[in-house]
Design a protein around this motif. Structure first.
Motif, short mmCIF file in Angstrom:
data_model
loop_
_atom_site.label_atom_id
_atom_site.label_comp_id
_atom_site.label_asym_id
_atom_site.label_seq_id
_atom_site.Cartn_x
_atom_site.Cartn_y
_atom_site.Cartn_z
N ILE A 12 0.85 -1.20 0.00
CA ILE A 12 0.00 0.00 0.00
C ILE A 12 0.89 1.25 0.00
CG2 ILE A 12 -1.63 1.36 1.39
CD1 ILE A 12 -2.79 -1.38 2.35
N MET A 16 0.92 4.17 -2.75
CA MET A 16 0.53 5.52 -2.36
C MET A 16 1.61 6.55 -2.68
SD MET A 16 -2.47 5.48 -1.20
CE MET A 16 -2.80 4.16 -2.35
N VAL A 19 0.88 9.07 -5.24
CA VAL A 19 -0.18 9.99 -4.86
C VAL A 19 0.31 11.01 -3.84
CG1 VAL A 19 -2.48 10.14 -3.86
CG2 VAL A 19 -1.86 8.17 -5.25
N THR A 20 1.07 10.52 -2.88
CA THR A 20 1.46 11.40 -1.77
C THR A 20 2.51 12.43 -2.19
OG1 THR A 20 3.01 9.72 -1.08
CG2 THR A 20 0.89 9.77 0.04
N ARG A 45 -15.52 7.65 3.74
CA ARG A 45 -14.35 6.82 3.49
C ARG A 45 -14.43 6.14 2.12
NH1 ARG A 45 -13.07 1.67 7.15
NH2 ARG A 45 -14.81 0.90 5.90
N LEU A 48 -13.76 8.80 -0.51
CA LEU A 48 -12.33 9.14 -0.54
C LEU A 48 -11.55 8.02 -1.22
CD1 LEU A 48 -9.89 10.82 0.31
CD2 LEU A 48 -10.09 9.89 2.61
N ASN A 49 -11.90 6.78 -0.89
CA ASN A 49 -11.23 5.63 -1.49
C ASN A 49 -11.47 5.60 -3.00
OD1 ASN A 49 -9.65 3.32 -1.15
ND2 ASN A 49 -11.44 2.00 -1.21
N LEU A 52 -9.24 8.10 -4.63
CA LEU A 52 -7.88 7.54 -4.67
C LEU A 52 -7.72 6.57 -5.83
CD1 LEU A 52 -6.67 6.41 -1.12
CD2 LEU A 52 -5.35 7.61 -2.85
N THR A 53 -8.70 5.70 -5.98
CA THR A 53 -8.66 4.70 -7.04
C THR A 53 -8.65 5.39 -8.41
OG1 THR A 53 -9.86 3.21 -5.59
CG2 THR A 53 -9.82 2.64 -7.92
N GLU A 56 -5.22 6.97 -9.01
CA GLU A 56 -4.25 5.92 -9.36
C GLU A 56 -4.48 5.41 -10.77
OE1 GLU A 56 -3.84 4.10 -4.86
OE2 GLU A 56 -4.83 2.94 -6.42
N LEU A 65 -4.79 15.09 -3.15
CA LEU A 65 -5.96 14.59 -2.41
C LEU A 65 -5.69 14.80 -0.92
CD1 LEU A 65 -8.67 13.11 -2.52
CD2 LEU A 65 -7.43 10.96 -2.42
N THR A 66 -6.59 15.54 -0.28
CA THR A 66 -6.37 15.82 1.14
C THR A 66 -7.71 15.78 1.88
OG1 THR A 66 -5.34 17.38 2.67
CG2 THR A 66 -6.49 18.33 0.80
N LEU B 9 -10.95 5.85 12.06
CA LEU B 9 -10.75 6.94 11.11
C LEU B 9 -11.14 8.28 11.74
CD1 LEU B 9 -9.94 7.40 8.15
CD2 LEU B 9 -12.32 7.06 7.53
N ARG B 120 -5.49 2.72 4.26
CA ARG B 120 -5.16 3.16 2.89
C ARG B 120 -5.45 4.66 2.75
NH1 ARG B 120 -5.68 2.25 -3.03
NH2 ARG B 120 -7.67 3.14 -3.66
N VAL B 121 -6.64 5.09 3.19
CA VAL B 121 -6.97 6.51 2.99
C VAL B 121 -6.15 7.39 3.95
CG1 VAL B 121 -9.26 6.02 2.07
CG2 VAL B 121 -9.02 6.52 4.50
N ALA B 124 -2.58 7.70 2.54
CA ALA B 124 -2.56 8.46 1.28
C ALA B 124 -2.75 9.96 1.52
CB ALA B 124 -3.65 7.96 0.35
N THR B 125 -3.59 10.31 2.48
CA THR B 125 -3.89 11.73 2.66
C THR B 125 -3.03 12.39 3.74
OG1 THR B 125 -5.71 11.17 4.15
CG2 THR B 125 -6.28 11.52 1.84
#
Lengths: 127, 156
Positions: A12, A16, A19-20, A45, A48-49, A52-53, A56, A65-66, B9, B120-121, B124-125
């Motif tokens: 993971i 990431m 992205v990060t 969540r 947001l996921n 992210l997908t 990617e 993405l924040t 979270l 994961r989130v 990433a953030t």
């Protein structure tokens, strides 16, 4: 649910990294997901996921993405704010994974605001 | 919240606001004691003792122009309705530890849920924060000891 193993987390992290990196640089677009208690309880969540997908999948390394807290409109969560560089930020409300995918494709990637998911449209009623 | 991974979270969001650089999440399932313990530990700015007490009040918040703060009270309620409790231990300048204890076998005890997506989130953030997650299951099988499962996600 499958158990999370140490090598999963390593994978993971690698996934990431692309992205990060964005957060340090100067992104073309910024997506801010509202992650207050209200947002999380109503499905932020998953949204947001989904963002992210999408990032990617598109290899969109210039999209930041924040997250932020509650925006004060808990009844319209999940909410996200999309801001393209130099343009007005747009707040999207009542999001789900499919809507997030559309917002990403149409607004983030093509610059077309998805008005039907946006918080406000039209003018005040005059009477 | 429908499961513990969503509570995590939410509570971690407090740690982020509290300027933590390291956040540890630990879940221990102990069958012998019939107990599930969820611990979220951060090295953020911490709280004074009075604030650490007040933060369990749903009408306490640090946010401007808001009247409620429901993250911790919701987790406290989830724990208490399963015969458990929630503790907040905080040291100003050193960090905060939130511990929620549940009766493991309680019919209303929420499942752990999708910790994978939560992590994961978060990673990433929040790339500047180091997260670690540990899940330990102590099974009730005396003839064979179960190895602990450990998982660490570290970001630099």
């Amino acid at each position: 649910m499958k158990k999370l193993m140490p090598n999963d987390l390593e994978r993971i992290r690698e996934e990431m990294r692309a992205v990060t990196n964005l957060r340090e640089g100067t992104g073309r677009a910024r997506i801010t997901m509202h992650m207050g208690t209200c947002g999380i309880a109503s499905g932020a969540r998953a949204v947001l996921n989904a963002f992210l997908t999408q990032i990617e999948g598109a290899g969109a390394s210039d999209v930041i993405l924040t997250t932020s807290g509650c925006a004060g409109l808990c009844s319209r969560e999940p909410m996200a704010t999309v801001e393209l560089r130099g343009e007005t930020p747009v707040k999207y409300v009542d999001l789900d994974e499919e809507k997030a995918a559309r917002v990403f494709r149409e607004h983030v990637q093509n610059g077309q605001i998805v008005a039907e998911f946006a918080l406000g449209a039209g003018s005040e009623r005059v009477s | 919240m429908v499961d513990l991974s969503l509570h995590v979270l939410d509570i971690v969001e407090n740690s982020i606001v509290g300027q933590a650089s390291k956040i540890d999440v630990e879940i221990v399932e102990d069958e012998a004691d019939d107990r599930l313990t969820l611990t979220i530990r951060d090295n953020g700015k911490g709280m004074e003792q009075t604030e650490a007490r007040e933060c369990l009040d749903p009408f306490y918040t640090t946010k401007d122009r808001k009247r409620v703060g429901l993250g911790l009270p919701l987790l406290a309620q989830a724990a208490e309705q399963c015969g458990g409790h929630l503790d907040v231990a905080s040291v100003p300048g050193a960090g905060t530890t939130v511990t929620a204890v549940f009766q493991l076998s309680h019919v209303d005890r929420q499942p752990i849920g999708d910790m994978r997506t939560t992590l994961r989130v978060l990673t990433a953030t929040q790339p500047e924060i180091t997260f670690s997650y540990q899940y330990i299951a102590r099974k009730n099988e005396p003839q064979e000891s179960q190895p602990d499962e450990k998982a660490d996600a570290k970001r630099s």
